[in-house]
Design a protein around this motif. Structure first.
Motif, PDB file in Angstrom:
ATOM      1  N   UNK A 114       0.865  -1.250  -0.036  1.00 21.67           N
ATOM      2  CA  UNK A 114       0.147  -0.066  -0.114  1.00 21.67           C
ATOM      3  C   UNK A 114       0.895   1.306  -0.004  1.00 21.67           C
ATOM      4  N   UNK A 163      -4.056   5.666  -2.690  1.00 18.23           N
ATOM      5  CA  UNK A 163      -5.063   4.648  -2.664  1.00 18.23           C
ATOM      6  C   UNK A 163      -5.654   4.377  -4.229  1.00 18.23           C
ATOM      7  N   UNK A 204      -3.069   2.447  -6.142  1.00 16.47           N
ATOM      8  CA  UNK A 204      -2.708   1.088  -5.770  1.00 16.47           C
ATOM      9  C   UNK A 204      -4.060   0.264  -6.215  1.00 16.47           C
ATOM     10  N   UNK A 205      -5.147   0.725  -5.970  1.00 16.31           N
ATOM     11  CA  UNK A 205      -6.334  -0.131  -6.315  1.00 16.31           C
ATOM     12  C   UNK A 205      -6.180  -0.328  -7.672  1.00 16.31           C
TER      13      UNK A 205
END
Lengths: 156, 156
Positions: free
Chosen positions: A70, A74, A77-78
């Motif tokens: 992570x 975010x 990363x998703x």
């Protein structure tokens, strides 16, 4: 033995295919699969098609990817995790095992030092594969490092 | 109009297919795709096959999923993101658009209140679809709520 290494990403996914004959390693092919700035599902589709083509053409016997961690961003990363899921799908559909290596595992295998810096890794990738120049771009070099780590490990 | 809603997960992925005729909504089919505790790539393969079968058989015209947020358990979120990537791939391969709704968006669409609790959402899903009983299990009910949110929204 021919192995595939992947450096996962939605916009850019590095791939590197390495052949091991005894202790000798050679680069079969490496590069980056890029996707245009369209919606994520359409990008995943393009990625699936390109990776399926690469796996079908180069016929690796095993595959590995970098393990994701992570980061601050975010959303990014998703997206990378979705791309990694599609990559693992393609590999599994071809009947291949798919390991995940952490960055220190890759560095340890390639340089002998889990804390090696990027330049050292690239230097050793070039050297181990007997390439005339450092592999470019970075995503492809990272994927080759993953492939080397897989090629040098004992089979599971 | 027939739409597909998905509640992403690697171990359990809820799906719900809803038909809208005028203002009337009906549940075409709903359930959960489960995968056994094998390696992630093999699970993604099973998920791909099952979702492809469902999309091919029920022929929805559009799809939506719940948007993922980061939770405490990073490994779980990563696995769910991979599964979501494969779901979006399947939907895109069928030529469908695939929206992502946040949980408050789903609640707002189904209950009229973005902060509604789970029981209210399930109650309204049952009511809006004219089901004799609350839909079970929870993953399927959540997927139906996503499908309802998509069915009730104006087309993009």
């Amino acid at each position: 033995m021919v192995v595939l290494g992947l450096d996962p990403g939605l916009e850019r996914m590095g791939y590197g295919v390495v052949r091991r004959e005894g202790s000798r390693l050679t680069a079969v092919e490496y590069g980056v699969v890029t996707t245009p700035r369209v919606e994520t599902p359409a990008r995943l589709c393009l990625l699936y098609d390109r990776l399926t083509e690469i796996v079908g053409r180069l016929q690796p016997g095993a595959a590995a990817t970098e393990r994701l961690f992570f980061a601050k961003n975010q959303t990014t990363v998703m997206d990378v995790a979705k791309a990694l899921g599609v990559a693992q799908l393609v590999v599994a559909q071809a009947g291949l095992s798919c390991r995940e290596f952490s960055p220190p595992e890759v560095k340890l295998a390639v340089v002998g030092n889990g804390a090696a810096d990027k330049r050292q890794v690239q230097f050793m990738v070039q050297r181990l594969l007997g390439l005339a120049e450092p592999p470019r771009p970075d995503d492809a070099a990272d994927a080759l490092a993953v492939a080397i780590a897989l090629a040098l490990r004992p089979p599971v």
